[in-house]
Design a protein around this motif. Structure first.
Motif, PDB file in Angstrom:
ATOM      1  N   LYS A  34      62.477 -17.378 -21.299  1.00  0.00           N
ATOM      2  CA  LYS A  34      63.210 -16.478 -20.418  1.00  0.00           C
ATOM      3  C   LYS A  34      62.479 -15.137 -20.354  1.00  0.00           C
ATOM      4  O   LYS A  34      62.139 -14.578 -21.405  1.00  0.00           O
ATOM      5  CB  LYS A  34      64.609 -16.317 -21.046  1.00  0.00           C
ATOM      6  N   ILE A  35      62.226 -14.669 -19.151  1.00  0.00           N
ATOM      7  CA  ILE A  35      61.565 -13.362 -18.981  1.00  0.00           C
ATOM      8  C   ILE A  35      62.381 -12.516 -18.016  1.00  0.00           C
ATOM      9  O   ILE A  35      62.859 -13.010 -16.988  1.00  0.00           O
ATOM     10  CB  ILE A  35      60.114 -13.533 -18.461  1.00  0.00           C
ATOM     11  N   ARG A  36      62.557 -11.254 -18.374  1.00  0.00           N
ATOM     12  CA  ARG A  36      63.187 -10.309 -17.451  1.00  0.00           C
ATOM     13  C   ARG A  36      62.196  -9.198 -17.157  1.00  0.00           C
ATOM     14  O   ARG A  36      61.581  -8.645 -18.069  1.00  0.00           O
ATOM     15  CB  ARG A  36      64.459  -9.723 -18.070  1.00  0.00           C
ATOM     16  N   LEU A  37      62.060  -8.887 -15.872  1.00  0.00           N
ATOM     17  CA  LEU A  37      61.182  -7.783 -15.473  1.00  0.00           C
ATOM     18  C   LEU A  37      62.003  -6.511 -15.363  1.00  0.00           C
ATOM     19  O   LEU A  37      63.105  -6.509 -14.805  1.00  0.00           O
ATOM     20  CB  LEU A  37      60.533  -8.098 -14.124  1.00  0.00           C
ATOM     21  N   THR A  38      61.413  -5.435 -15.876  1.00  0.00           N
ATOM     22  CA  THR A  38      62.119  -4.175 -15.835  1.00  0.00           C
ATOM     23  C   THR A  38      61.090  -3.059 -15.657  1.00  0.00           C
ATOM     24  O   THR A  38      59.947  -3.309 -15.305  1.00  0.00           O
ATOM     25  CB  THR A  38      62.998  -4.038 -17.111  1.00  0.00           C
ATOM     26  N   GLY A  39      61.498  -1.815 -15.860  1.00  0.00           N
ATOM     27  CA  GLY A  39      60.573  -0.711 -15.641  1.00  0.00           C
ATOM     28  C   GLY A  39      60.821   0.389 -16.668  1.00  0.00           C
ATOM     29  O   GLY A  39      61.278   0.081 -17.776  1.00  0.00           O
ATOM     30  N   GLY A  40      60.696   1.627 -16.266  1.00  0.00           N
ATOM     31  CA  GLY A  40      60.664   2.249 -14.958  1.00  0.00           C
ATOM     32  C   GLY A  40      61.468   1.452 -13.927  1.00  0.00           C
ATOM     33  O   GLY A  40      62.435   0.802 -14.276  1.00  0.00           O
ATOM     34  N   GLU A  41      61.013   1.503 -12.720  1.00  0.00           N
ATOM     35  CA  GLU A  41      61.623   0.676 -11.691  1.00  0.00           C
ATOM     36  C   GLU A  41      60.587  -0.378 -11.283  1.00  0.00           C
ATOM     37  O   GLU A  41      59.541  -0.037 -10.696  1.00  0.00           O
ATOM     38  CB  GLU A  41      62.046   1.551 -10.502  1.00  0.00           C
ATOM     39  N   PRO A  42      60.865  -1.656 -11.593  1.00  0.00           N
ATOM     40  CA  PRO A  42      59.833  -2.673 -11.356  1.00  0.00           C
ATOM     41  C   PRO A  42      59.398  -2.759  -9.902  1.00  0.00           C
ATOM     42  O   PRO A  42      58.231  -3.034  -9.612  1.00  0.00           O
ATOM     43  CB  PRO A  42      60.500  -3.973 -11.820  1.00  0.00           C
ATOM     44  N   LEU A  43      60.308  -2.497  -8.973  1.00  0.00           N
ATOM     45  CA  LEU A  43      59.954  -2.696  -7.558  1.00  0.00           C
ATOM     46  C   LEU A  43      59.087  -1.573  -6.980  1.00  0.00           C
ATOM     47  O   LEU A  43      58.658  -1.659  -5.832  1.00  0.00           O
ATOM     48  CB  LEU A  43      61.214  -2.912  -6.719  1.00  0.00           C
ATOM     49  N   VAL A  44      58.834  -0.519  -7.774  1.00  0.00           N
ATOM     50  CA  VAL A  44      57.944   0.527  -7.237  1.00  0.00           C
ATOM     51  C   VAL A  44      56.468   0.218  -7.524  1.00  0.00           C
ATOM     52  O   VAL A  44      55.586   0.844  -6.944  1.00  0.00           O
ATOM     53  CB  VAL A  44      58.244   1.965  -7.762  1.00  0.00           C
ATOM     54  N   ARG A  45      56.209  -0.730  -8.409  1.00  0.00           N
ATOM     55  CA  ARG A  45      54.778  -0.951  -8.742  1.00  0.00           C
ATOM     56  C   ARG A  45      54.068  -1.679  -7.606  1.00  0.00           C
ATOM     57  O   ARG A  45      54.540  -2.700  -7.102  1.00  0.00           O
ATOM     58  CB  ARG A  45      54.635  -1.744 -10.051  1.00  0.00           C
ATOM     59  N   LYS A  46      52.927  -1.116  -7.236  1.00  0.00           N
ATOM     60  CA  LYS A  46      52.116  -1.707  -6.170  1.00  0.00           C
ATOM     61  C   LYS A  46      51.720  -3.135  -6.560  1.00  0.00           C
ATOM     62  O   LYS A  46      51.332  -3.379  -7.709  1.00  0.00           O
ATOM     63  CB  LYS A  46      50.845  -0.860  -6.012  1.00  0.00           C
ATOM     64  N   GLY A  47      51.852  -4.051  -5.623  1.00  0.00           N
ATOM     65  CA  GLY A  47      51.413  -5.424  -5.880  1.00  0.00           C
ATOM     66  C   GLY A  47      52.438  -6.292  -6.583  1.00  0.00           C
ATOM     67  O   GLY A  47      52.187  -7.465  -6.853  1.00  0.00           O
ATOM     68  N   VAL A  48      53.624  -5.731  -6.852  1.00  0.00           N
ATOM     69  CA  VAL A  48      54.614  -6.511  -7.612  1.00  0.00           C
ATOM     70  C   VAL A  48      55.066  -7.739  -6.818  1.00  0.00           C
ATOM     71  O   VAL A  48      55.397  -8.777  -7.390  1.00  0.00           O
ATOM     72  CB  VAL A  48      55.813  -5.606  -8.046  1.00  0.00           C
ATOM     73  N   HIS A  49      55.008  -7.634  -5.499  1.00  0.00           N
ATOM     74  CA  HIS A  49      55.432  -8.769  -4.663  1.00  0.00           C
ATOM     75  C   HIS A  49      54.446  -9.939  -4.768  1.00  0.00           C
ATOM     76  O   HIS A  49      54.784 -11.066  -4.443  1.00  0.00           O
ATOM     77  CB  HIS A  49      55.607  -8.321  -3.210  1.00  0.00           C
ATOM     78  N   GLU A  50      53.223  -9.650  -5.214  1.00  0.00           N
ATOM     79  CA  GLU A  50      52.278 -10.756  -5.444  1.00  0.00           C
ATOM     80  C   GLU A  50      52.371 -11.251  -6.884  1.00  0.00           C
ATOM     81  O   GLU A  50      52.203 -12.437  -7.168  1.00  0.00           O
ATOM     82  CB  GLU A  50      50.843 -10.292  -5.170  1.00  0.00           C
ATOM     83  N   PHE A  51      52.666 -10.329  -7.787  1.00  0.00           N
ATOM     84  CA  PHE A  51      52.736 -10.686  -9.208  1.00  0.00           C
ATOM     85  C   PHE A  51      53.951 -11.582  -9.513  1.00  0.00           C
ATOM     86  O   PHE A  51      53.833 -12.581 -10.236  1.00  0.00           O
ATOM     87  CB  PHE A  51      52.806  -9.397 -10.042  1.00  0.00           C
ATOM     88  N   ILE A  52      55.106 -11.251  -8.954  1.00  0.00           N
ATOM     89  CA  ILE A  52      56.336 -11.978  -9.325  1.00  0.00           C
ATOM     90  C   ILE A  52      56.212 -13.482  -9.017  1.00  0.00           C
ATOM     91  O   ILE A  52      56.502 -14.306  -9.893  1.00  0.00           O
ATOM     92  CB  ILE A  52      57.586 -11.332  -8.679  1.00  0.00           C
ATOM     93  N   PRO A  53      55.745 -13.865  -7.810  1.00  0.00           N
ATOM     94  CA  PRO A  53      55.603 -15.311  -7.583  1.00  0.00           C
ATOM     95  C   PRO A  53      54.609 -15.970  -8.548  1.00  0.00           C
ATOM     96  O   PRO A  53      54.791 -17.120  -8.935  1.00  0.00           O
ATOM     97  CB  PRO A  53      55.096 -15.403  -6.136  1.00  0.00           C
ATOM     98  N   MET A  54      53.575 -15.239  -8.961  1.00  0.00           N
ATOM     99  CA  MET A  54      52.618 -15.841  -9.915  1.00  0.00           C
ATOM    100  C   MET A  54      53.293 -16.036 -11.272  1.00  0.00           C
ATOM    101  O   MET A  54      53.063 -17.021 -11.968  1.00  0.00           O
ATOM    102  CB  MET A  54      51.383 -14.954 -10.068  1.00  0.00           C
ATOM    103  N   LEU A  55      54.149 -15.104 -11.632  1.00  0.00           N
ATOM    104  CA  LEU A  55      54.853 -15.219 -12.913  1.00  0.00           C
ATOM    105  C   LEU A  55      55.848 -16.381 -12.884  1.00  0.00           C
ATOM    106  O   LEU A  55      55.886 -17.210 -13.792  1.00  0.00           O
ATOM    107  CB  LEU A  55      55.593 -13.905 -13.215  1.00  0.00           C
ATOM    108  N   THR A  56      56.641 -16.437 -11.825  1.00  0.00           N
ATOM    109  CA  THR A  56      57.678 -17.486 -11.786  1.00  0.00           C
ATOM    110  C   THR A  56      57.046 -18.881 -11.667  1.00  0.00           C
ATOM    111  O   THR A  56      57.690 -19.863 -11.996  1.00  0.00           O
ATOM    112  CB  THR A  56      58.677 -17.264 -10.626  1.00  0.00           C
ATOM    113  N   ALA A  57      55.785 -18.923 -11.200  1.00  0.00           N
ATOM    114  CA  ALA A  57      55.130 -20.231 -11.071  1.00  0.00           C
ATOM    115  C   ALA A  57      54.617 -20.756 -12.417  1.00  0.00           C
ATOM    116  O   ALA A  57      54.219 -21.911 -12.513  1.00  0.00           O
ATOM    117  CB  ALA A  57      53.969 -20.127 -10.082  1.00  0.00           C
TER     118      ALA A  57
END
Ligand code: SAM
Length: 326
Positions: free
Chosen positions: A62-85
């Motif tokens: 189980k992994i939870r992403l957090t921050g700071g604010e996780p959605l402000v990091r550049k490229g997070v929209h590419e990273f999240i699908p790679m992580l969930t895969a």
């Protein structure tokens, strides 16, 4: 498999992907923000993926992403699908303040994220602005409503309760869980970082008493396989749920199954202690996966049986919450 000295199985990793945040909550950050980590000190996405892969081989499911604010990091929209895969992960979720949620929902859904934790410490626009120092309540609500329309479930709404700040909204939060399918989580304010220490603590028993007096008994809800430390309840005819995360008044350390990874690559055995082990340094020295496995094992060996804070003994943690992520 990671098992600590007290027999607790560790299968949950919280990853802070950035220390940057687009809010300045009064208990978390000073008005002009904390000094930011240097870009080179922040773990790169490929480093995060390597750490996640190794964690999975050690039994992290189980992994939870957090921050700071996780959605402000550049490229997070590419990273999240790679992580969930990554194979072997059973649950990936995210904790967000909701400000950038609406425009990221499609990506989160496509990546297979189903559960969201959204922090919202006031339902009143002016007070929300006072607590977060930004007038973004409408944007956060748009994100929450869109997430609901898109079928995310459960949607947990986290509220840190502070005496004299937002405790007059306990019933408004309770009503929300009564009338709508949200899972309210009342979080006790922890004395972590300088800001939170100056706020008056309110124990969850007090919150519970106020809710029960107004809305009737709280019925316990059976715990699920991916449950966190919240004690879960619902009202008799409630559409949603109430949860209490009482880290200070009723520590749940005996059940602790987690490690945390900070944005600058430190593994933390316990949120409420200042102990940490660097995973970034050996990784950047070019070490092998086996050495990183040893770093995980060391962090697990260092897990204390229980944190030392109880709301009265004035002990505090010097770490900044914005680099750990709760
Ligand atoms: N930006 C994201 C958010 O707002 O959810 C993730 C990071 S934030 C640090 C994670 C959670 O930690 C939030 O729900 C926040 O309210 C909580 N938090 C921060 N400082 C806290 C404190 N001193 N005591 C209790 N909760 C705290």
């Amino acid at each position: 498999m990671l098992v600590d000295r007290f027999g607790r199985k560790i299968n949950y990793l919280r990853i802070s992907v950035t220390d940057k945040c687009n809010l300045r909550c009064i208990y978390c950050m000073p008005p002009f923000g904390e000094r930011k980590l240097r870009h080179k000190d922040i773990l790169r996405y490929e480093e995060l993926l390597r750490i996640a892969r190794i964690a999975i081989t050690l039994g992290i499911t189980k992994i939870r992403l957090t921050g700071g604010e996780p959605l402000v990091r550049k490229g997070v929209h590419e990273f999240i699908p790679m992580l969930t895969a990554l194979e072997g992960l059973m649950d990936v979720s995210i904790t967000t303040n909701g400000v950038l949620l609406k425009q990221n929902l499609k990506m989160l859904k496509a990546a297979g994220i189903k559960r969201l934790n959204i922090s919202i410490d006031s339902l009143d626009r002016r007070k929300f602005e006072k607590i977060t120092r930004f007038d973004y309540l409408d944007r956060v609500w748009e994100g929450i409503a869109s997430a609901r329309d898109m079928g995310f479930y459960p949607i947990k709404l986290n509220a840190v309760m502070m005496k004299g700040v937002n405790d007059d909204e306990i019933l408004d939060f309770g009503r929300l869980a009564l009338e709508q399918p949200y899972h309210l989580r009342f979080i006790e304010c922890m004395p972590i970082g300088l800001e939170a220490n100056s706020l008056a603590f309110i124990a969850n028993q007090e919150v519970e008493k106020t809710l029960v007096q107004a809305f009737g008994p709280l019925i316990p809800v059976l715990r699920g396989p991916h449950d966190g430390p919240a004690e879960r309840f619902r009202f008799e005819h409630g559409k949603g749920e109430i949860g209490f995360v009482s880290a200070i008044s009723h520590s749940f350390c005996h059940d602790c199954n987690r490690l945390r990874l900070t944005a600058n690559g430190m593994l933390l055995p316990c949120l409420l202690s200042d102990t940490e082990v660097s995973i970034k340094d050996p990784m950047r020295r070019g070490c092998l996966d086996g050495d990183l496995i040893e770093v995980f094992r060391k962090a697990v060996r260092l897990k204390p049986s229980c944190h030392p804070l109880n709301g009265q003994n004035n002990q505090k943690v010097h770490r900044k919450m914005c680099s750990v992520g709760g």
